[in-house]
Design an enzyme around this catalytic site. Structure first.
Site: not given
Length: 488
Positions: A152, A316, A349
Site C-alpha cells: 500500500s 483489491d 486490499h
C-alpha cells in the site's frame, strides 16, 4: 507467543542531527525516527531488509511488546523460519516521517516554539519519508540493502526508493500499490480529511492542549478508508445483511446491520491509537505521489536497477491489479528484471496483511539466494598458452566444449579460448594459441549472485565465464544455458 516469533522487542529511536530538506523547499530539524530491528546484521552488512509500513502502520512490524495482546502487524511473514527469516536477515522497520508513533510529526514538539507543530508542520511527500529512512539505514553503515518490501503506502515508499536510490537495494517488492495516486484514491482521502476539518474539536489543528480531540471526524475518516480496504465479497461473507444484536429492523437511525457496527468499532478503535493531524499529512503525501516524468512512467522508472517482484491482489479495488501492471510494463520497457504475482484472495486490499501462505511463498521465492557455486561445472578442461591451435581444437572436439580457460602451471587464469577464436586462427593463419586467445577475460567468483552474473553476461554478450578463487585459480565454469535452466 508462538515459537516462530522474534519474541519480546523494543522500539528504538534515532536522532538525525542535520536538517531534512523537504520537497516543498522547507526543512525540518532535530528529526527523530522510531524503529525496530529483528535479527543480526552480518559482518559484511549485506543481509539487511527494510520494511515499509502502510498508511496508519508503525515500526512495530513483528514480535511482542511487553504486555501486548497481539504481535506486530506483519508477524505472519517476519520471524525464524518464515520468509523474512530473522535468523538470516537483519530486518528494519521505521515509523514514517509525519507519523504519531515515535517519529517526528505534527504532534511532536517544534524546537523553535516549544509547542506541538500542529498545522505548522510542513507538508511532506513520500520522497521525504524515504529520505528519513535513508538516514536511518546509513546509520548502520549499510551500503546496499538485500531488499526493500512494503504494501500500500509502503509499496509507494519501495518504488520511491527504487527511483531515488537505485543502487541501494538488490531486490524490491512493492505490494498492492501504484506509481501514482488516481483521482478516485485522492477523492477518498480528501473526504476523510474533510471529515476531520469539520469536527469542531479539530480547532484548526490546535487541539493538543484543549483536552478534546477531533474524535468524530477522525473516526469517520477511518470508517471511509476502511471500506476501501475490504472487498464486496469479503463484506458479504463476513456480514451479509445480518442484524446487530436485534432480531428485526428497528426503523430508526440506530445501528441495524452488523457491517455498521463493525465500521463504527473500527473508527472508535482507530481514534485511540492515531493522531488526526498525522492522518491529514500522511494522506496528503499519498495524494501527491506521482513517479511519472513528462507524463511517462517509463521515463520515471528509467534509472531503476533492483530486481523487482510486483505483487497485487485480485480483489483489491483500491489499488487494482491494473495499476501494478503499469509498473511491470514500465520496468520491462527499461529492461529491468521484473516478475509479477497476483494474490488470490477475497480479503480485498487488506490481503497483503492477511494472506500468510501466499505471501511467504512469494517472498521466499523472490529472496532465494542462488550463487554461482550452486550451478558451476567443476570438472573443467583447461589448457596452457604454449600449445598450438590444433591441440586446442582437438581438445574441444574430444570434450564437447566451446570454451577452454587458459591457465598457468599452477592453474591461474590468464585467458580463454573459444570455438570462435579457432575460427579466427584459420582466417589469420595463426598456429599458436597465445596469438588468438582472449586475455582480457571476464570472470566471476563462486559466491557471486546468479542474478548479478546473469546481468553481466547479458551486458557483455558472454555465454560462458570462468569461476576463480581469490588467487585467480580456476574452480569451474558457468554458462548462460545453466542460468537459463535455473530461471525457467
Amino acid at each position: 507467543m508462538i515459537k516462530e516469533s522474534v519474541g519480546i522487542v523494543e522500539t528504538k529511536y534515532f536522532n538525525i542531527s542535520e536538517p531534512i530538506e523537504l520537497d516543498s523547499g522547507e526543512s525540518l530539524k532535530e528529526v527523530t525516527v522510531a524503529y525496530e530491528t529483528y535479527g543480526e546484521l552480518n559482518k559484511e552488512k549485506s543481509n539487511a531488509i527494510l520494511i515499509c509500513h502502510a498508511l496508519t502502520g508503525d515500526a512495530h512490524a513483528a514480535g511482542w511488546h511487553e504486555g501486548d495482546k497481539k504481535p506486530g502487524w506483519w508477524e505472519i511473514v517476519i520471524g525464524p523460519g518464515k520468509a523474512l527469516d530473522s535468523e538470516k536477515y537483519f530486518i528494519i522497520c521505521s515509523n514514517v516521517l509525519g507519523g504519531c508513533k515515535g517519529t517526528t510529526g505534527p504532534s511532536s514538539i517544534n524546537p523553535d516554539t516549544g509547542k506541538e507543530y500542529g498545522l505548522e508542520f510542513p507538508v511532506i511527500t513520500i520522497k521525504d519519508m524515504v529520505e528519513v529512512q535513508k538516514r536511518l539505514v546509513d546509520s548502520f553503515g549499510i551500503n546496499q540493502l538485500a531488499a526493500i518490501i512494503g504494501g500500500s503506502m509502503g509499496g509507494m515508499q519501495v518504488l520511491q526508493w527504487m527511483v531515488t536510490y537505485p543502487k541501494m537495494m538488490k531486490k524490491a517488492i512493492p505490494i498492492a500499490t501504484a506509481a501514482m495516486s488516481s483521482p478516485q484514491q485522492i477523492a477518498f482521502n480528501a473526504v476523510g480529511r474533510q471529515s476531520i476539518f469539520s469536527d469542531p474539536n479539530w480547532n484548526g489543528g490546535n487541539y493538543y492542549k484543549t483536552g478534546e480531540i477531533p474524535r468524530n471526524g477522525l473516526s469517520l475518516a477511518r470508517m471511509i478508508a476502511h471500506i476501501t480496504y475490504l472487498s464486496d465479497e469479503s463484506m458479504d461473507i463476513k456480514f451479509g445483511r445480518g442484524l446487530q444484536d436485534k432480531d428485526e429492523i428497528s426503523y430508526d437511525f440506530t445501528v441495524d446491520f452488523q457491517v455498521e457496527s463493525y465500521l463504527k468499532h473500527q473508527g472508535e478503535s482507530f481514534v485511540k491509537r492515531f493522531d488526526a493531524n498525522s492522518y491529514l499529512f500522511i494522506t496528503k503525501a499519498v495524494d501527491l505521489f506521482d513517479l511519472t516524468v513528462n507524463n511517462s512512467l517509463i521515463d520515471g522508472l528509467k534509472d531503476v536497477e533492483a530486481k523487482t517482484e510486483v505483487i497485487s491482489v485480485d480483489s483489491d479495488w483500491l489499488y487494482p491489479t491494473e495499476q501494478s501492471m503499469e509498473i511491470v510494463t514500465a520496468l520491462n520497457a527499461n529492461d529491468v528484471e521484473v516478475s509479477f504475482s497476483e494474490i488470490k484472495s477475497n480479503y480485498g486490499h487488506d490481503a497483503f496483511l492477511l494472506e500468510k501462505g501466499q505471501l511467504n511463498y512469494i517472498f521466499s521465492k523472490c529472496l532465494a539466494d542462488s550463487v554461482v557455486e550452486d550451478l558451476m561445472m567443476e570438472e573443467v578442461v583447461t589448457i596452457k598458452e604454449n600449445v598450438d591451435v590444433r591441440k586446442a581444437a582437438q581438445l574441444m572436439l574430444k570434450k564437447h566444449v566451446t570454451h577452454i580457460p587458459v591457465v598457468t602451471d599452477d592453474y591461474k587464469l590468464i585467458g580463454i579460448v573459444t570455438s570462435w577464436d579457432l575460427s579466427k586462427s584459420i582466417a589469420t593463419n595463426s598456429n599458436q594459441l597465445k596469438d588468438i586467445m582472449t586475455t582480457t577475460v571476464k570472470y566471476c567468483h563462486a559466491r557471486d549472485s546468479i542474478e548479478d552474473i546473469a546481468r553481466m553476461m547479458r551486458k557483455f554478450d558472454i555465454s560462458c565465464l570462468p569461476v576463480v578463487d581469490e588467487d585467480m585459480k580456476v574452480l569451474g565454469l558457468i554458462t548462460t544455458d545453466q542460468i537459463s535452466n535455473l530461471l525457467s
